[in-house]
Structures are given as structure tokens and as C-alpha cells.
Design a protein around this motif. Structure first.
Motif, mmCIF file in Angstrom:
data_model
loop_
_atom_site.group_PDB
_atom_site.id
_atom_site.type_symbol
_atom_site.label_atom_id
_atom_site.label_comp_id
_atom_site.label_asym_id
_atom_site.label_seq_id
_atom_site.Cartn_x
_atom_site.Cartn_y
_atom_site.Cartn_z
ATOM 1 N N SER A 156 1.187 5.480 0.132
ATOM 2 C CA SER A 156 0.440 6.826 0.736
ATOM 3 C C SER A 156 -0.019 7.719 -0.451
ATOM 4 N N LYS A 157 -0.523 8.620 -0.056
ATOM 5 C CA LYS A 157 -0.991 9.677 -1.115
ATOM 6 C C LYS A 157 0.271 10.403 -1.711
ATOM 7 N N THR A 158 0.975 10.663 -0.988
ATOM 8 C CA THR A 158 2.454 11.373 -1.492
ATOM 9 C C THR A 158 3.246 10.587 -2.206
ATOM 10 N N GLN A 159 3.543 9.227 -1.687
ATOM 11 C CA GLN A 159 3.899 8.338 -2.464
ATOM 12 C C GLN A 159 3.602 8.081 -3.928
ATOM 13 N N LYS A 160 2.147 7.809 -4.168
ATOM 14 C CA LYS A 160 1.644 7.816 -5.382
ATOM 15 C C LYS A 160 1.726 9.113 -6.103
ATOM 16 N N ARG A 161 1.584 10.171 -5.460
ATOM 17 C CA ARG A 161 1.774 11.484 -6.334
ATOM 18 C C ARG A 161 3.134 11.644 -7.001
ATOM 19 N N LYS A 162 4.268 11.442 -6.092
ATOM 20 C CA LYS A 162 5.666 11.251 -6.568
ATOM 21 C C LYS A 162 5.834 10.290 -7.828
ATOM 22 N N GLN A 198 0.875 -1.252 -0.029
ATOM 23 C CA GLN A 198 -0.157 0.100 0.094
ATOM 24 C C GLN A 198 0.767 1.262 0.039
#
Length: 168
Positions: free
Chosen positions: A140-146, A138
Motif C-alpha cells: 500500500s502507499k503507506t507501506q511504501k512510504r514507511k 503489492q
């Protein structure tokens, strides 16, 4: 020279036969997916056919065959060579190997790779598949954004992302 022309005409279009050089030939005995298939390489010395050709089974294709079976096949082929000494015998050797393939490979285990994996699986306790499911990692939102910022719309990194700048 005559034997070379004869081999070329006999095996023309045969995918099992390969001419490595004018004095060296390979022949695959058996189908390409067959676990009991093997490859014979025959090379002619300068004084061939008065002297025996060099027969080899050192090709990478034969790595699954045990060395004892390789030696047994070579010994049987050398008996055939002794019987045909003084005559053109490359075709005879290939045909002899094709005719006796089952006899040559009788002691060769069929599935060496799967038998190894089966022996490993025997020692492990049986766990029902429903209890043991692989979890996806899974983000996080920031990891997905990067990750989205680094890649294009297909999820691939842009061309040259890992290139080194020589000037710097």
C-alpha cells in the motif's frame, strides 16, 4: 627428505597438489568441475617408507562419492602400496590414481543431485507456465512510504540500523 624435495619440485605450480604439512599431502584427481573428480590424502608415518603411508579419502571434496567406491579406490591403492613397500611411493600413488581414474569411478553416478530433482519433478502434474505466474507482493502507499523513510536512495538500510544501545 629427498622424496619431499622431489614432490615439491615435480608438483610445483600444479593446482591439484597441496602440501598440508611436511609429511601430509593432498592430490585432486580430475578437474575441479568434473563430477568424477576425487581427492586423495597421503600421510607418512614415522617409519615410512618401510611401513605403508596412511591414505585417506575423508575430505569434504569427496562427499558426493559413495562409500563403496571410496573403499574400492582405497583397496586398489593399498595393493599398489604393497607392491612399492620400502621405496618412496607418494608420486607413484598419485600417478596410479590419475591413470586409473576412469576405472575407479566407473560405477559412480555422474549427476546425483540432478537425478534427485528429476525424480521429484516426475511425480508432479504438468502445469503450463502461462497459467502459473508468480505474483509480486503489492504494498500500500503507506507501506511504501514507511519503507522509503527507513532506507536511503539506493533502497539500503542506513548503517547501524540494527545496533543495540548498550547504555539503555
Amino acid at each position: 627428505q629427498m622424496e619431499l624435495e622431489a614432490l615439491r619440485s615435480i608438483y610445483e605450480g600444479d593446482v591439484c597438489f597441496r602440501e598440508l604439512s611436511p609429511v601430509s599431502f593432498q592430490y585432486r584427481i580430475g578437474e575441479s568441475g568434473d563430477p568424477k573428480a576425487f581427492l586423495i590424502e597421503v600421510s607418512w608415518p614415522e617409519t615410512y617408507p618401510q611401513t605403508a603411508p596412511v591414505i585417506s579419502m575423508d575430505a569434504f571434496f569427496n562427499n558426493t562419492i559413495s562409500s563403496a567406491i571410496k573403499q574400492s579406490i582405497l583397496d586398489k591403492l593399498m595393493v599398489e602400496v604393497e607392491a612399492n613397500l620400502g621405496t618412496a611411493m607418494t608420486y607413484t600413488l598419485f600417478e596410479y590414481a590419475k591413470d586409473n581414474k576412469e576405472l575407479f569411478m566407473a560405477n559412480q553416478p555422474v549427476n546425483t543431485v540432478t537425478s534427485v530433482s528429476n525424480s521429484i519433478a516426475i511425480g508432479t502434474p504438468d502445469v503450463p507456465a502461462s497459467k502459473k505466474k508468480d505474483k509480486k507482493e503489492q504494498l500500500s502507499k503507506t507501506q511504501k512510504r514507511k519503507l522509503a523513510d527507513k532506507t536511503d536512495n539506493k533502497g539500503e538500510l542506513p548503517r547501524g540500523w540494527n545496533w543495540v544501545d548498550v547504555i539503555k
